[in-house]
Design an enzyme around this catalytic site. Structure first.
Site, PDB file in Angstrom:
ATOM      1  N   LYS A 579       0.836  -1.239  -0.073  1.00  0.00           N
ATOM      2  CA  LYS A 579       0.157  -0.061  -0.052  1.00  0.00           C
ATOM      3  C   LYS A 579       0.655   1.296  -0.177  1.00  0.00           C
ATOM      4  O   LYS A 579       0.482   2.284  -0.180  1.00  0.00           O
ATOM      5  CB  LYS A 579      -0.912  -0.004   1.154  1.00  0.00           C
ATOM      6  CG  LYS A 579      -1.908  -1.234   1.512  1.00  0.00           C
ATOM      7  CD  LYS A 579      -2.396  -0.923   2.656  1.00  0.00           C
ATOM      8  CE  LYS A 579      -3.476  -2.320   3.105  1.00  0.00           C
ATOM      9  NZ  LYS A 579      -2.241  -3.246   3.533  1.00  0.00           N
ATOM     10  N   LYS A 682      -5.923   3.022   3.429  1.00  0.00           N
ATOM     11  CA  LYS A 682      -6.833   2.503   2.495  1.00  0.00           C
ATOM     12  C   LYS A 682      -7.994   3.613   2.210  1.00  0.00           C
ATOM     13  O   LYS A 682      -8.419   3.913   1.196  1.00  0.00           O
ATOM     14  CB  LYS A 682      -7.695   1.253   3.147  1.00  0.00           C
ATOM     15  CG  LYS A 682      -6.758   0.220   3.282  1.00  0.00           C
ATOM     16  CD  LYS A 682      -7.573  -1.035   4.248  1.00  0.00           C
ATOM     17  CE  LYS A 682      -6.528  -2.182   4.181  1.00  0.00           C
ATOM     18  NZ  LYS A 682      -7.108  -3.318   5.088  1.00  0.00           N
TER      19      LYS A 682
END
Length: 814
Positions: A579, A682
């Site tokens: 990520k 996220k």
């Protein structure tokens, strides 16, 4: 009448010559058979190098000549019975003495003229043909030796002689009329001018000799025997899936041979074309194979493309200037200047604006070309009507060849689309009105890749080769490799994909295998690899320059995330479980997205949010179809959801977190999950994918961990959790008192993102979320009240690996 020609490899050793004898004896007919032979493989180069050494005053030429002599004498001894050797050995010895005399003269004069060079290298064919004729005679097949120089007359352009057709045809006709032998052996490549000086027909000229003999004698067929199974759809040394072309037209064969297909010497076709004599390319080492038939009209193979070829060592120069527009004569002057300097033009392009003319020549001639053209246009350059010649080197030409391209629209688009998708930049394009050849100039470093791309695009109807380079072989990475192994056959059968793991790296070791790393023992191979270095790994990927290359990041490393831009700039697609890149600075995130678009590849990171759940893909589909995101509400941490679904105050919070870690639901350091950092990343990614320009600092996080839990290592973290058990019990009891559950919720609305622990009542959509599941609610223009809900397992190695696998498959379409 039949003519058979055997190349240098076919006659390169005693064993090979025995094969030639056997092949010819099986084909002998009542009419005369003419066998044209090349020098033994490597002999011409050895003779040429000896002459060059002598001209340079290097006395080692004498040792080189001894090796040449010894090779031929040993071949005689292996082919001819002892009692019959003396005459042949004496003949070979005499010819070798002649070579030595010539070299001695070159050494004394320090000069190696074109005339002397032709004479010197002619001995390769003279000696081999003598040995082969003698071998026939000693094997029970009567054979006459004929000197090609008495039949083929050329001009005196040494090193590049042209044939005097009428004289040559008359001589051959007279010879055949008087010939009584059923078998004639003659040297190829060599001829003589009007003064009986030895000339040569160019490297590969033995094919041409055989074609001249076939045309002059009206042979039924010309057979050219070599060391390959025929003309191929591409160079088999570069393309593993290259196929034999069973049938090809004269024109297609000429195009392929001019553009680098070494099986056939380009001038060979002209003599047989006039007489419509078929040419068959055969393999000396597999005489039963059908080979390639070259004839007036080729049989259809169902493909508009017949083959792909290339020429290396090309340079481009461009004559440009506003003073050229609408002014006649510039092209004439340019090509006359090049012609006067004997510079061969390989490729020409000119735009309709007439502002520039681009010309391709051999790289060795580019400096000479620049000098003569700059001199020719000296006046125009001085008054700035024309710019000094612009030169580009390190280039190659890739050519698609096919007689039927003119009746199939879209070939060019398919060609350049395939090259573009794989990051091969085209510098110039040429296509004749016959539409038999489409040529593209590319960087030499890309030529092998380009040929493989085009061969796969036009000939590989079975499978597409995918090259994976995987960084990270931990829990999720290992499972991905298992899944790839398990699905190999399915991918081949249903998607026609051959997915090959070409590179593997972890924090300690890395390996590269062009042929693919075996799934069964990759651990052992990796342990024996070289020390890991992500920069070196990326350099290897870029240097290998494979088509259909995909880099897969299965790490959580910021160092690995920093290399994505270099890969995307080389049209290597990136699939990231990591990520870090998508949640780093907005500038870097935007740069990666733009690079993927610019260089026709993909940057995919579906598993960054929700593991294998189709969250990012769905969001992108909504936006692409014109919808607008009003609000996103989500539980994005499978770890936190697992923890708060299992914690009830009876088992300690520390034990529940440890259970989550043991079951593979947390990062190696669980604090990344429990601190909310992972959730922040996220929701940041979802906000950016929605079109919002946000940074990590812009997100509000309402954490629940005491500050002391964030200090020290992972072991210290667990000790602190135990100390703060009353804090966690209070969080739980407060929620229970409100008839609610604890959920760590992320929200994005009106350009703002927030993440934190919330009390969720029973009527809320997030209430019934169990285990490690994630849920994302999209409130949009089309879903204003009842949101679009995506729900399912949002953590776990199996589902995360499967999400990466799905992204890999998406990337194969790029």
């Amino acid at each position: 009448m039949q003519v058979l020609k055997f190349g240098g490899t076919s006659v390169g050793s005693a064993d090979n010559i025995k094969r030639v004898i056997s092949i010819v004896q099986e084909r002998l007919e009542k009419d005369t058979t003419i066998v044209v032979v090349s020098a033994m493989g490597g002999a011409t180069d050895a003779l040429l190098n000896s002459g060059l050494m002598a001209a340079a005053g290097n006395e080692q030429y004498k040792e080189a000549l001894q090796h040449i002599e010894q090779r031929h004498l040993e071949t005689v001894k292996l082919l001819i019975p002892v009692q019959h050797q003396s005459h042949v050995l004496s003949l070979v010895k005499k010819l070798c003495n002649d070579i030595e005399d010539i070299c001695n003269g070159i050494f004394l004069l320090g000069e190696f003229s074109a005339r002397t060079r032709d004479r010197m290298i002619s001995y390769g064919e003279l000696i081999s043909s003598r040995i082969i004729a003698a071998t026939f005679n000693n094997s029970g097949t009567a054979a006459a030796w004929k000197d090609a120089r008495t039949l083929i007359q050329t001009n005196d352009n040494f090193g590049n002689a042209t044939v005097n057709g009428p004289v040559t045809r008359r001589r051959i006709a007279d010879y055949i009329a008087s010939c009584k032998e059923a078998l004639v052996v003659m040297p190829g490549f060599i001829a003589a001018d009007a003064n009986n000086e030895t000339t040569t027909l160019g490297r590969g000229g033995s094919d041409y000799t055989a074609a001249i003999m076939a045309a002059a004698t009206d042979a039924a067929c010309l057979e050219i025997w070599t060391d390959v199974p025929g003309m191929m759809t591409a160079d088999p040394r570069w393309v593993s899936g290259a196929k034999v072309i069973s049938s090809i037209s004269y024109q297609e064969a000429m195009e392929l041979s001019h553009f680098g297909a070494k099986v056939l010497y380009p001038p060979t076709i002209q003599p047989v074309l006039r007489k419509a004599i078929p040419v068959v390319i055969k393999n000396t080492f597999a005489p039963g194979d059908a080979g390639t038939v070259i004839q007036q009209k080729a049989f259809s193979n169902g493909n508009s493309i017949r083959g792909i070829s290339s020429i290396s060592n090309i340079a481009l120069f461009s004559l440009e200037g506003s003073g050229m527009v609408g002014v006649p004569g510039f092209s004439r002057r340019l090509f006359e200047a090049l012609s006067a300097a004997q510079i061969n033009v390989i490729l020409i392009t000119q735009g309709s604006s007439e502002h520039s003319i681009c010309v391709g020549v051999e790289a060795s001639a580019i400096h000479k070309a620049k000098a003569v053209v700059d001199t020719e246009f000296e006046h125009e350059i001085a008054i700035e009507k024309v710019q000094p010649l612009l030169v580009e080197t390190a280039l190659s030409i890739v050519a698609l060849v096919g007689e039927n391209m003119k009746s199939h629209p879209g070939i060019s688009g398919k060609m350049f689309g395939a090259l573009g998708r794989n990051g091969v930049n085209v510098r110039a394009i040429a296509q004749g009105s016959s539409e038999r050849n489409i040529s593209a100039v590319v960087a030499t470093k890309d030529v092998r890749k380009a040929i493989n791309i085009l061969h796969e695009e036009f000939f590989e109807t079975t499978r597409k080769e995918i090259h994976l380079f995987i960084a990270g072989t931990g829990n999720v990475g290992s499972i991905l490799l298992q899944q790839l192994q398990q699905q190999q056959d399915w991918l081949a059968k249903h998607l026609r994909l051959n997915v090959r793991v070409t590179g593997l790296a972890n924090s300690r070791k890395m390996i590269i295998d062009d042929n693919g790393i075996d799934f069964h023992n990759w651990q052992e191979k990796l342990q024996g690899g070289e020390d890991a270095d992500i920069e070196a790994f990326v350099n290897i990927i870029i240097g290998k320059n494979f088509r259909n290359a995909i880099f897969v990041d299965m790490t959580a490393s910021d160092t690995v995330a920093k290399v994505y831009d270099r890969l995307l700039q080389k049209s290597v697609s990136v699939v990231a479980c990591n990520k870090v890149a998508a949640s780093s600075s907005y500038d870097y995130y935007r740069k990666l997205k733009d690079l993927a678009r610019t260089y026709n590849c993909l940057y995919l990171f579906e598993t960054n949010v929700g593991a294998a759940l189709p969250v990012i893909g769905t969001l992108n589909d909504l936006l692409r179809s014109g919808d607008k995101i009003n609000r996103i509400e989500a539980v994005l941490s499978g770890t936190l959801n697992f923890v708060f679904n299992h914690y009830n105050g009876q088992v300690s919070f520390a034990e529940v977190v440890k259970q989550a870690q043991d079951e593979g639901y947390t990062e190696p350091d669980p604090r990344l999950d429990l601190s909310g950092t992972d959730v922040m990343r996220k929701i940041l990614i979802l906000a950016r994918e929605s079109g919002e320009q946000l940074e990590m600092e812009d997100i509000t996080c309402n954490g629940f961990l005491p500050e002391s839990c964030m200090q020290g290592d992972v072991n210290a973290f667990y000790e602190e959790l135990k100390k703060h058990e009353p804090h966690f019990k209070k969080l739980y009891s407060n929620a229970a008192a409100a008839n609610s559950k604890l959920k760590f919720v992320a929200t994005f609305e009106q350009g703002k993102a927030v993440a934190g622990l919330e009390h969720i009542p029973p009527q809320h959509d997030l209430y019934h979320l169990y285990g490690k599941d994630n849920v994302v609610l999209f409130y949009t223009g089309r879903y204003p009240v009842q949101p679009l809900v995506i729900k399912g397992a949002g953590a776990g190695a199996e589902v995360t690996a499967s999400g990466v696998f799905a992204d890999i498959i998406r990337a194969t379409a790029s």
